[in-house]
Write a protein that holds these residues in place. Structure first.
Motif, PDB file in Angstrom:
ATOM      1  N   VAL A   1      30.372  43.577  61.366  1.00  0.00           N
ATOM      2  CA  VAL A   1      31.139  42.475  61.940  1.00  0.00           C
ATOM      3  C   VAL A   1      32.630  42.633  61.624  1.00  0.00           C
ATOM      4  CG1 VAL A   1      31.543  39.989  61.839  1.00  0.00           C
ATOM      5  CG2 VAL A   1      29.206  40.865  61.889  1.00  0.00           C
ATOM      6  N   ALA A   2      32.931  43.014  60.383  1.00  0.00           N
ATOM      7  CA  ALA A   2      34.322  43.156  59.953  1.00  0.00           C
ATOM      8  C   ALA A   2      35.048  44.226  60.757  1.00  0.00           C
ATOM      9  CB  ALA A   2      34.384  43.499  58.464  1.00  0.00           C
ATOM     10  N   GLY A   3      34.372  45.345  61.018  1.00  0.00           N
ATOM     11  CA  GLY A   3      34.975  46.398  61.814  1.00  0.00           C
ATOM     12  C   GLY A   3      35.287  45.927  63.219  1.00  0.00           C
ATOM     13  N   ALA A   4      34.357  45.159  63.816  1.00  0.00           N
ATOM     14  CA  ALA A   4      34.562  44.634  65.159  1.00  0.00           C
ATOM     15  C   ALA A   4      35.689  43.610  65.186  1.00  0.00           C
ATOM     16  CB  ALA A   4      33.268  44.007  65.679  1.00  0.00           C
ATOM     17  N   VAL A   5      35.711  42.720  64.201  1.00  0.00           N
ATOM     18  CA  VAL A   5      36.766  41.705  64.117  1.00  0.00           C
ATOM     19  C   VAL A   5      38.131  42.368  63.968  1.00  0.00           C
ATOM     20  CG1 VAL A   5      37.734  39.890  62.654  1.00  0.00           C
ATOM     21  CG2 VAL A   5      35.302  39.866  63.218  1.00  0.00           C
ATOM     22  N   ALA A   6      38.215  43.408  63.136  1.00  0.00           N
ATOM     23  CA  ALA A   6      39.481  44.104  62.928  1.00  0.00           C
ATOM     24  C   ALA A   6      39.971  44.758  64.215  1.00  0.00           C
ATOM     25  CB  ALA A   6      39.327  45.154  61.833  1.00  0.00           C
ATOM     26  N   SER A   7      39.049  45.218  65.048  1.00  0.00           N
ATOM     27  CA  SER A   7      39.436  45.820  66.322  1.00  0.00           C
ATOM     28  C   SER A   7      40.016  44.780  67.268  1.00  0.00           C
ATOM     29  CB  SER A   7      38.223  46.482  66.983  1.00  0.00           C
ATOM     30  OG  SER A   7      37.814  47.611  66.255  1.00  0.00           O
ATOM     31  N   LEU A   8      39.578  43.525  67.121  1.00  0.00           N
ATOM     32  CA  LEU A   8      40.050  42.452  67.985  1.00  0.00           C
ATOM     33  C   LEU A   8      41.326  41.801  67.465  1.00  0.00           C
ATOM     34  CD1 LEU A   8      36.654  40.640  68.734  1.00  0.00           C
ATOM     35  CD2 LEU A   8      37.909  42.175  70.238  1.00  0.00           C
ATOM     36  N   ALA A   9      41.385  41.585  66.153  1.00  0.00           N
ATOM     37  CA  ALA A   9      42.487  40.812  65.575  1.00  0.00           C
ATOM     38  C   ALA A   9      43.483  41.651  64.783  1.00  0.00           C
ATOM     39  CB  ALA A   9      41.923  39.721  64.660  1.00  0.00           C
ATOM     40  N   GLY A  10      43.141  42.921  64.500  1.00  0.00           N
ATOM     41  CA  GLY A  10      44.041  43.763  63.713  1.00  0.00           C
ATOM     42  C   GLY A  10      43.855  43.594  62.222  1.00  0.00           C
ATOM     43  N   PHE A  11      42.888  42.804  61.803  1.00  0.00           N
ATOM     44  CA  PHE A  11      42.602  42.591  60.387  1.00  0.00           C
ATOM     45  C   PHE A  11      41.199  42.010  60.265  1.00  0.00           C
ATOM     46  CE2 PHE A  11      43.772  38.454  61.821  1.00  0.00           C
ATOM     47  CZ  PHE A  11      43.084  37.547  61.031  1.00  0.00           C
ATOM     48  N   GLY A  12      40.712  41.913  59.027  1.00  0.00           N
ATOM     49  CA  GLY A  12      39.424  41.274  58.788  1.00  0.00           C
ATOM     50  C   GLY A  12      38.510  42.040  57.853  1.00  0.00           C
ATOM     51  N   ILE A  13      38.743  43.342  57.692  1.00  0.00           N
ATOM     52  CA  ILE A  13      37.857  44.151  56.838  1.00  0.00           C
ATOM     53  C   ILE A  13      37.926  43.678  55.388  1.00  0.00           C
ATOM     54  CG2 ILE A  13      37.416  46.462  55.924  1.00  0.00           C
ATOM     55  CD1 ILE A  13      38.392  47.577  58.608  1.00  0.00           C
TER      56      ILE A  13
ATOM     57  N   ILE B   1      42.633  55.561  67.708  1.00  0.00           N
ATOM     58  CA  ILE B   1      42.244  55.080  69.028  1.00  0.00           C
ATOM     59  C   ILE B   1      43.403  54.386  69.740  1.00  0.00           C
ATOM     60  CG2 ILE B   1      40.732  53.450  70.250  1.00  0.00           C
ATOM     61  CD1 ILE B   1      38.626  53.965  68.070  1.00  0.00           C
ATOM     62  N   LEU B   2      44.198  53.621  68.984  1.00  0.00           N
ATOM     63  CA  LEU B   2      45.240  52.780  69.580  1.00  0.00           C
ATOM     64  C   LEU B   2      46.655  53.318  69.383  1.00  0.00           C
ATOM     65  CD1 LEU B   2      43.871  49.317  68.388  1.00  0.00           C
ATOM     66  CD2 LEU B   2      43.749  50.241  70.702  1.00  0.00           C
ATOM     67  N   ARG B   3      46.796  54.528  68.876  1.00  0.00           N
ATOM     68  CA  ARG B   3      48.109  55.035  68.462  1.00  0.00           C
ATOM     69  C   ARG B   3      49.171  54.987  69.570  1.00  0.00           C
ATOM     70  NH1 ARG B   3      44.694  59.037  69.577  1.00  0.00           N
ATOM     71  NH2 ARG B   3      45.386  60.922  70.688  1.00  0.00           N
TER      72      ARG B   3
ATOM     73  N   VAL C   1      31.240  51.866  62.759  1.00  0.00           N
ATOM     74  CA  VAL C   1      30.457  51.458  63.930  1.00  0.00           C
ATOM     75  C   VAL C   1      31.044  50.193  64.544  1.00  0.00           C
ATOM     76  CG1 VAL C   1      28.197  50.680  64.734  1.00  0.00           C
ATOM     77  CG2 VAL C   1      28.354  52.532  63.070  1.00  0.00           C
ATOM     78  N   GLY C   2      31.406  49.225  63.707  1.00  0.00           N
ATOM     79  CA  GLY C   2      32.000  47.983  64.199  1.00  0.00           C
ATOM     80  C   GLY C   2      33.322  48.212  64.891  1.00  0.00           C
ATOM     81  N   THR C   3      34.114  49.142  64.384  1.00  0.00           N
ATOM     82  CA  THR C   3      35.406  49.465  64.994  1.00  0.00           C
ATOM     83  C   THR C   3      35.227  50.015  66.401  1.00  0.00           C
ATOM     84  OG1 THR C   3      36.438  49.934  62.849  1.00  0.00           O
ATOM     85  CG2 THR C   3      37.461  50.921  64.797  1.00  0.00           C
ATOM     86  N   LEU C   4      34.286  50.903  66.574  1.00  0.00           N
ATOM     87  CA  LEU C   4      34.033  51.489  67.896  1.00  0.00           C
ATOM     88  C   LEU C   4      33.497  50.443  68.868  1.00  0.00           C
ATOM     89  CD1 LEU C   4      32.385  54.846  66.750  1.00  0.00           C
ATOM     90  CD2 LEU C   4      34.721  54.511  67.603  1.00  0.00           C
ATOM     91  N   PHE C   5      32.671  49.533  68.363  1.00  0.00           N
ATOM     92  CA  PHE C   5      32.104  48.479  69.193  1.00  0.00           C
ATOM     93  C   PHE C   5      33.180  47.466  69.591  1.00  0.00           C
ATOM     94  CE2 PHE C   5      29.972  44.291  69.449  1.00  0.00           C
ATOM     95  CZ  PHE C   5      29.146  44.544  70.525  1.00  0.00           C
ATOM     96  N   GLY C   6      34.021  47.096  68.618  1.00  0.00           N
ATOM     97  CA  GLY C   6      35.049  46.094  68.874  1.00  0.00           C
ATOM     98  C   GLY C   6      36.087  46.535  69.881  1.00  0.00           C
ATOM     99  N   LYS C   7      36.391  47.820  69.948  1.00  0.00           N
ATOM    100  CA  LYS C   7      37.365  48.342  70.902  1.00  0.00           C
ATOM    101  C   LYS C   7      36.945  48.038  72.336  1.00  0.00           C
ATOM    102  CE  LYS C   7      40.547  50.764  72.948  1.00  0.00           C
ATOM    103  NZ  LYS C   7      41.854  50.142  73.190  1.00  0.00           N
TER     104      LYS C   7
END
Length: 240
Positions: free
Chosen positions: A13-25, A60-62, A204-210
């Motif tokens: 969840v934290a990885g996905a949230v960080a992809s959306l908000a830029g923080f959370g891990i 991914i976002l560079r 995994v969460g980071t890839l999903f959140g993107k």
């Protein structure tokens, strides 16, 4: 077993949230791991997973990074992160948690109501905001809330916002992790398996959140950041 499973799910969840908000891990995982290891070791352990997940997100976002904001805000954040890492075992974490939680709630409400979009953070204030976010990152592993709250004043697009916040977080990690490893490296060895589990979950969460980020409108993204800020702030106050 229950704790390990919970840690893995929250990491996802934290990885996905960080992809959306830029923080959370750090904000989501540090309090949970601290239940088993104590806050000092938890901050150091999650910083490792944070660095790996943040590095992936940055790759991914560079292309969307705002270099001007990255340099002005990021350098101050890195300096604050180094200072916080050197001091993170000497401060009263309960007091820091109260202050931090209240700041996140205020920032979240401002974002949800649209007030944050009317605030412009420029000049010395942007440097101060960067240093403050880095300081909290080094002290208690929660840097993203203040950083994201401050970055809302720069009127960045959603991809630009997340990419720039990610680059700044990476600069803070480069500053603080060597200190953690030097001071608490031996304490991290017995929990290497927990660090590994968290890291995999974050990746995994980071890839999903993107994928979710690409589907959000700017307005929906802004509201999401506000809700996350408010929710994490409330959780921090509750757990104190």
């Amino acid at each position: 077993m229950i704790f390990t499973t919970s840690l893995a799910l929250i990491a996802l969840v934290a990885g996905a949230v960080a992809s959306l908000a830029g923080f959370g891990i750090g904000s989501l995982l540090t309090p949970l791991l601290a239940l088993k290891t104590g806050i000092g070791v938890a901050v150091a352990a999650i910083a490792i997973a944070h660095f790996i997940g943040t590095s992936l997100r940055f790759f991914i976002l560079r292309a969307s990074v705002n270099k001007r904001v990255l340099l002005s805000f990021g350098l101050a954040s890195a300096a604050g992160g180094l200072t916080g890492a050197l001091l993170h075992n000497t401060f009263n974490n309960s007091l820091l948690g109260v202050i931090f939680g209240c700041l996140l709630i205020i920032a979240g409400v401002s974002e949800i109501t649209g007030l944050a979009g009317k605030i412009q953070i420029k000049g010395p204030l942007s440097w101060f905001s960067g240093a403050l976010s880095g300081l909290f990152g080094g002290l208690v592993g929660n840097q993203g809330g203040i950083r994201s709250a401050a970055l809302t004043g720069f009127n960045l697009g959603k991809d630009e916002f997340v990419a720039t916040a990610t680059g700044i977080a990476l600069m803070v990690d480069f500053a603080r992790i060597p200190v953690y490893l030097a001071v608490q490296g031996r304490e991290l060895i017995p929990i290497w398996y927990l660090i590994t589990i968290v890291t995999i979950g974050v990746i995994v969460g980071t890839l999903f959140g993107k994928r979710i980020l690409q589907r959000l409108s700017q307005e929906a993204f802004t509201k999401t950041v506000g809700v996350v800020l408010f929710g994490i702030g409330l959780l921090i106050l509750i757990r104190i």
